[in-house]
Design an enzyme around this catalytic site. Structure first.
Site, mmCIF file in Angstrom:
data_model
loop_
_atom_site.group_PDB
_atom_site.id
_atom_site.type_symbol
_atom_site.label_atom_id
_atom_site.label_comp_id
_atom_site.label_asym_id
_atom_site.label_seq_id
_atom_site.Cartn_x
_atom_site.Cartn_y
_atom_site.Cartn_z
ATOM 1 N N LYS A 1 35.412 40.584 41.275
ATOM 2 C CA LYS A 1 35.702 39.739 39.873
ATOM 3 C C LYS A 1 36.287 38.411 40.237
ATOM 4 O O LYS A 1 37.210 38.491 40.975
ATOM 5 C CB LYS A 1 36.312 40.618 38.989
ATOM 6 N N LYS B 1 39.653 41.778 43.105
ATOM 7 C CA LYS B 1 40.103 40.994 41.658
ATOM 8 C C LYS B 1 40.982 39.701 41.930
ATOM 9 O O LYS B 1 42.140 39.678 42.472
ATOM 10 C CB LYS B 1 40.635 41.979 40.492
#
Length: 328
Positions: free
Chosen positions: A250, A197
């Site tokens: 992500k 992330k």
């Protein structure tokens, strides 16, 4: 005309639409999609997020309107994000048994038992400082935060969540949550880890939707530097070793190279998160008439599958299902 030159004729397999369909290597399907939903404390709320057209915050008494459509479309899974009535330094709404996400999970599993419910496990929506853990002297305390994240995951599992998806990026979060779930008797509940992330500028609309912007500083001390590729593999490797069942990369489109490398290195199911900023840019350009929204969205989602994603978390899910079925 005879071919006296020695070259390949790749166009032979592109000649008709049927041929192109037959040899297509990557295909989007309804079962690829996970649809994010924002639930908010209060009554009779269905409020559109200004930077995310056609995405809404729902109070619990309006939630079934959205769940009914998701179910009708055949989307197999949803992911809940919660906006509580009150926030505090410890993010107590994240792990309260009657927290907004916990109540949304119970309601969904009662009314739509076959729908897979994924609980985002973080604290940023629930803390008054907007960070993903406990703050001491202006710094997120990694190890103390783990205990609160475990409490959150267990409370979500107790409410009926099918999958726990920790997004906080604390070191050791998968190991701590796996241990906590197992000790609470939830050995069969999988962890969908936000393994990779990035500290991305593409999250802006989400922070509006979830009211989760940091009140000071930023999240660069725990989310990843967008310039780093090799570090992503270290993060994913740690989560695999600690017991993750799925891996998330992500954002999606700006990190297709990372998605591909994670796919090549690890055999767990891989998820791409097509984030709010990606969604908002497409919507804004489409509203201006500058792009063909349907073609752009389906091409973007296909690129994530082509790069190695098994599943895609996307705010486009409902539209994409209709387009795949030939509906407008």
């Amino acid at each position: 005309m005879s071919n006296s030159l020695n070259f390949d004729r790749h166009r032979r397999l592109r000649r008709t639409a049927v041929l192109r369909d037959m040899v297509r290597e990557t295909k989007l399907e309804v079962n690829d999609f996970i649809y994010p939903i924002f639930v908010v404390a209060g009554e009779n709320i269905k409020e559109e997020i200004p930077s995310m057209p056609n995405v809404f915050q729902y109070s619990l008494n309006r939630l079934d309107e959205e769940l009914q459509e998701v179910s009708r479309l055949g989307i197999p899974a949803i992911m809940f994000f919660g906006i509580p009535a009150k926030k505090d330094a410890l993010g107590s709404g994240a792990y309260a048994s009657d927290g907004i996400v916990q109540e949304a999970i119970r309601q969904t599993k009662k009314n739509y038992p076959d729908l897979i419910v994924i609980a985002d496990t973080c604290m940023c929506e629930y803390t008054d400082h907007g960070h993903c853990g406990i703050i001491h002297d202006g710094v997120v305390d990694n190890d103390e935060s783990l205990g609160y994240l475990v409490k959150t995951a267990v409370s979500q599992a107790e409410a009926g969540a099918d999958i726990i998806a920790p997004s906080n990026m604390m070191d050791g979060f998968v190991a701590a949550i796996r241990k906590g779930l197992d000790e609470a008797g939830f050995i069969d509940i999988p962890i969908m880890s936000y393994a990779v992330k990035y500290a991305s500028a593409f999250y802006g609309p989400f922070r509006d939707a979830a009211d989760s912007s940091p009140q000071f500083g930023d999240r660069k001390s725990y989310q990843m530097d967008p310039a780093n590729r090799r570090e992503a593999l270290l993060e994913a490797e740690s989560d695999v070793r600690e017991g993750a069942d799925f891996l998330i990369v992500k954002p999606g489109l700006p990190y297709l190279d990372v998605l591909r490398e994670v796919r090549d290195r690890f055999n767990l199911p891989l998820v791409s998160y097509n984030v709010s900023g990606e969604y908002a840019m497409v919507k804004a350009a489409a509203q201006k008439g500058w792009i063909d929204e349907k073609k752009i969205v389906l091409e973007a989602l296909t690129s994530m599958k082509r790069a190695g994603a098994d599943m895609i978390i996307t705010y486009h899910a409902k539209d994409a299902v209709n387009w795949l079925r030939g509906e407008e």
